[in-house]
Design an enzyme around this catalytic site. Structure first.
Site, PDB file in Angstrom:
ATOM      1  N   HIS A  26       0.853  -1.199   0.000  1.00  0.00           N
ATOM      2  CA  HIS A  26       0.000   0.000   0.000  1.00  0.00           C
ATOM      3  C   HIS A  26       0.883   1.240   0.000  1.00  0.00           C
ATOM      4  O   HIS A  26       1.753   1.377   0.854  1.00  0.00           O
ATOM      5  CB  HIS A  26      -0.908   0.012   1.230  1.00  0.00           C
ATOM      6  CG  HIS A  26      -2.112  -0.853   1.072  1.00  0.00           C
ATOM      7  ND1 HIS A  26      -3.301  -0.592   1.701  1.00  0.00           N
ATOM      8  CD2 HIS A  26      -2.313  -1.964   0.329  1.00  0.00           C
ATOM      9  CE1 HIS A  26      -4.192  -1.518   1.358  1.00  0.00           C
ATOM     10  NE2 HIS A  26      -3.604  -2.365   0.535  1.00  0.00           N
ATOM     11  N   TYR A  59      -9.150   5.923   7.077  1.00  0.00           N
ATOM     12  CA  TYR A  59      -9.308   6.291   8.487  1.00  0.00           C
ATOM     13  C   TYR A  59     -10.298   7.457   8.521  1.00  0.00           C
ATOM     14  O   TYR A  59     -10.017   8.504   7.934  1.00  0.00           O
ATOM     15  CB  TYR A  59      -7.980   6.754   9.088  1.00  0.00           C
ATOM     16  CG  TYR A  59      -6.951   5.650   9.301  1.00  0.00           C
ATOM     17  CD1 TYR A  59      -6.146   5.198   8.260  1.00  0.00           C
ATOM     18  CD2 TYR A  59      -6.773   5.079  10.568  1.00  0.00           C
ATOM     19  CE1 TYR A  59      -5.192   4.203   8.467  1.00  0.00           C
ATOM     20  CE2 TYR A  59      -5.824   4.084  10.788  1.00  0.00           C
ATOM     21  CZ  TYR A  59      -5.036   3.651   9.735  1.00  0.00           C
ATOM     22  OH  TYR A  59      -4.095   2.667   9.948  1.00  0.00           O
ATOM     23  N   PRO A 101      -4.341   0.412  18.537  1.00  0.00           N
ATOM     24  CA  PRO A 101      -4.103  -0.087  17.175  1.00  0.00           C
ATOM     25  C   PRO A 101      -4.156   0.977  16.075  1.00  0.00           C
ATOM     26  O   PRO A 101      -3.857   0.661  14.921  1.00  0.00           O
ATOM     27  CB  PRO A 101      -5.217  -1.120  16.980  1.00  0.00           C
ATOM     28  CG  PRO A 101      -6.280  -0.730  17.943  1.00  0.00           C
ATOM     29  CD  PRO A 101      -5.598  -0.104  19.105  1.00  0.00           C
ATOM     30  N   LYS A 148       1.029  -0.303  14.975  1.00  0.00           N
ATOM     31  CA  LYS A 148       2.445  -0.454  15.336  1.00  0.00           C
ATOM     32  C   LYS A 148       2.789  -1.693  16.156  1.00  0.00           C
ATOM     33  O   LYS A 148       3.969  -2.023  16.299  1.00  0.00           O
ATOM     34  CB  LYS A 148       2.907   0.788  16.130  1.00  0.00           C
ATOM     35  CG  LYS A 148       2.986   2.047  15.298  1.00  0.00           C
ATOM     36  CD  LYS A 148       4.104   1.956  14.283  1.00  0.00           C
ATOM     37  CE  LYS A 148       4.055   3.044  13.261  1.00  0.00           C
ATOM     38  NZ  LYS A 148       4.351   2.603  11.908  1.00  0.00           N
ATOM     39  N   TYR A 174       4.232   6.283   9.816  1.00  0.00           N
ATOM     40  CA  TYR A 174       3.377   5.156   9.424  1.00  0.00           C
ATOM     41  C   TYR A 174       4.180   4.068   8.726  1.00  0.00           C
ATOM     42  O   TYR A 174       4.017   2.883   9.003  1.00  0.00           O
ATOM     43  CB  TYR A 174       2.235   5.653   8.525  1.00  0.00           C
ATOM     44  CG  TYR A 174       1.072   4.687   8.465  1.00  0.00           C
ATOM     45  CD1 TYR A 174      -0.076   4.899   9.230  1.00  0.00           C
ATOM     46  CD2 TYR A 174       1.112   3.562   7.651  1.00  0.00           C
ATOM     47  CE1 TYR A 174      -1.147   4.009   9.181  1.00  0.00           C
ATOM     48  CE2 TYR A 174       0.050   2.663   7.594  1.00  0.00           C
ATOM     49  CZ  TYR A 174      -1.076   2.897   8.362  1.00  0.00           C
ATOM     50  OH  TYR A 174      -2.132   2.017   8.319  1.00  0.00           O
TER      51      TYR A 174
HETATM   52  C1  PHB Z   1      -6.103  -4.035  10.461  1.00  0.00           C
HETATM   53  O1  PHB Z   1      -6.140  -4.300   9.248  1.00  0.00           O
HETATM   54  O2  PHB Z   1      -6.490  -4.850  11.311  1.00  0.00           O
HETATM   55  C2  PHB Z   1      -5.616  -2.725  10.910  1.00  0.00           C
HETATM   56  C3  PHB Z   1      -5.111  -1.834   9.967  1.00  0.00           C
HETATM   57  C4  PHB Z   1      -4.667  -0.596  10.369  1.00  0.00           C
HETATM   58  C5  PHB Z   1      -4.729  -0.243  11.696  1.00  0.00           C
HETATM   59  C6  PHB Z   1      -5.202  -1.136  12.639  1.00  0.00           C
HETATM   60  C7  PHB Z   1      -5.651  -2.382  12.257  1.00  0.00           C
HETATM   61  O3  PHB Z   1      -4.333   0.985  12.065  1.00  0.00           O
END
Ligand code: PHB
Ligand code: APR
Length: 391
Positions: free
Chosen positions: A72, A200, A291, A295, A383
């Protein structure tokens, strides 16, 4: 039983450490409380920093990740009716790899089994002893009998609820803790991702995250109460809430059967130092992040890369400098990830006690990110993963 490194826990930290040590000619025994089936199917996050991708590739366990992982090159931020893409590759020259943590665990278990060295699942009553001496030991029960594992070093890779961190005298540790007043309701569903990158969303109704596991499986999250009752969430309610929080002109969320659901608590936690005598803590046993920045697994991988290098120096040359520097080296990077995860969490969620002023500041922060290359670069750098300096 005797080994050089006794490893407690077969999560990503313990398994990757065992593998890195094996490649350096260092023997280890892994003790895991759960069954192989359980750890191989435990659903966790799924975003690998480029540093983690590099560590797995260099260690020869990256073949399936390279074949099935999804690189990505950016993420989308949605807020106040806007959609803004943060272009990681343009800003940092890097990408992240979307590849499930449980697949990383499966790949590492397969690699371990191929070495023929011990990995004992369903180990009971695991306890560590004499950690302040240079002959530490692990006692445990396995298949009905009691055992002692004599080691030079113990690696506490047994997660947040493990036994290693609590074995360190309380006065020798400083704990830093923040519990957030919300959680994530997460689902795994059989549907195609509506967007080829993660979204997000900061919405009046609360945060939402649209992630994925493959071109056929999505992983979606909704901010909820820490004690949220899953029974109160019908499939229809979950889908309509996800649709409301991720709404954007021309965007349609794909729906499908929900395969799994659960509530994830949100916490930041660090234990300092990450070493006591011959016991070294790595991964979730030493630190937890919410989450939002994805990280957790990445910090675990970085810790054990540093630890493996330190132990290599120790066993090869008797040089303890790497072991002595381990905690400070890791904590410098850990705290930057703690800061980033706290900041992503604070910027994207709704807080019950948020005043109208606080809300405007939060939206201004997102608008600034969307308009400033400097601000977007700071997000992107964190990130994709901060540099990992392996001495
Ligand atoms: C996930 O795909 O479970 C996931 C992706 C990004 C995040 C947290 C969890 O920030
Ligand atoms: N004895 C043996 N094993 C134990 C014990 C014990 N007393 N207590 C816990 N364990 C095992 C758990 O069953 C688990 O398999 O230790 C392992 C710890 O693994 P993780 O919790 O996955 O932690 P870690 O390897 O540090 O990986 C960090 O995993 O928790 C996620 O979000 C986190 O992605 C991050 C990553």
């Amino acid at each position: 039983m005797r080994t050089q490194v006794g490893i407690v826990g077969a999560g990503p930290a313990g398994l990757l450490l065992a593998h890195l040590l094996h490649r350096a000619g260092i023997d280890s025994v892994i003790l895991e409380a759960r069954s192989r089936e359980y750890v191989e199917n435990r659903i966790r996050a799924g975003v690998l920093e480029h540093t983690t991708e590099d560590i797995l590739t260099a260690a020869g366990v990256g073949a399936r990740m390279a074949a099935e992982g999804l690189p990505h090159r950016g993420i989308h931020l949605r807020f106040a009716g806007r959609d803004h893409r943060i272009d990681f590759t343009a800003l940092t020259g890097r990408h992240v790899m979307v590849y499930s943590q449980h697949k990383v665990v499966q790949d590492l278990i397969a690699a371990r089994i191929a070495t023929g060295r011990p990995i004992l699942f369903e180990a009971e009553d695991v306890a560590v002893h004499d950690i302040a001496t240079d002959r530490p030991r692990v006692s445990f029960r396995h298949a009905g009998s009691a055992h002692q594992l004599h080691c030079d070093v113990i690696a506490g890779c047994d997660g947040f609820h493990g036994v290693c961190r609590p074995s360190i005298p309380a006065e020798a540790l400083t704990l830093f803790d923040r519990v957030y007043p919300f959680a994530w309701l997460g689902i795994l569903a059989e549907a195609a991702p509506a967007c080829d990158e993660l979204i997000y969303a900061n919405h009046e109704r609360g945060f939402a995250l649209l992630s994925m596991r493959s071109p056929e499986i999505v992983r979606l999250y909704l901010q909820c109460a820490p004690d949220e009752d899953l029974e109160a969430w019908s499939d229809d309610r979950i889908w309509s809430e996800l649709a409301a929080r991720s709404a954007h002109e021309g965007f349609t969320l794909n729906q499908g059967p929900i395969l799994q659901r659960g509530v994830t608590p949100m916490r930041s936690f660090v234990a300092e130092p990450m070493r006591h005598g011959r016991l070294f803590l790595a991964g979730d046993s030493a630190h937890i992040v919410p989450p939002t920045g994805a990280k957790g697994l990445n910090l675990a991988a970085a810790d054990v890369a540093v630890l493996a290098r330190a132990l290599e120096r120790f066993f090869r040359d008797g040089d303890q400098a790497g072991m002595d520097a381990y905690s400070a080296t890791c904590l410098d990077r850990v705290w930057k990830a703690e800061r980033f995860s706290w900041w992503m969490t604070s910027t994207l969620h709704r807080f019950a006690d948020q005043s109208p002023f606080d809300r405007r500041v939060q939206l201004a922060e997102l608008s600034f990110l969307a308009g400033s290359t400097a601000a977007a670069t700071a997000l992107a750098e964190n990130y994709v993963g901060l540099p990992l300096n392996l001495a």
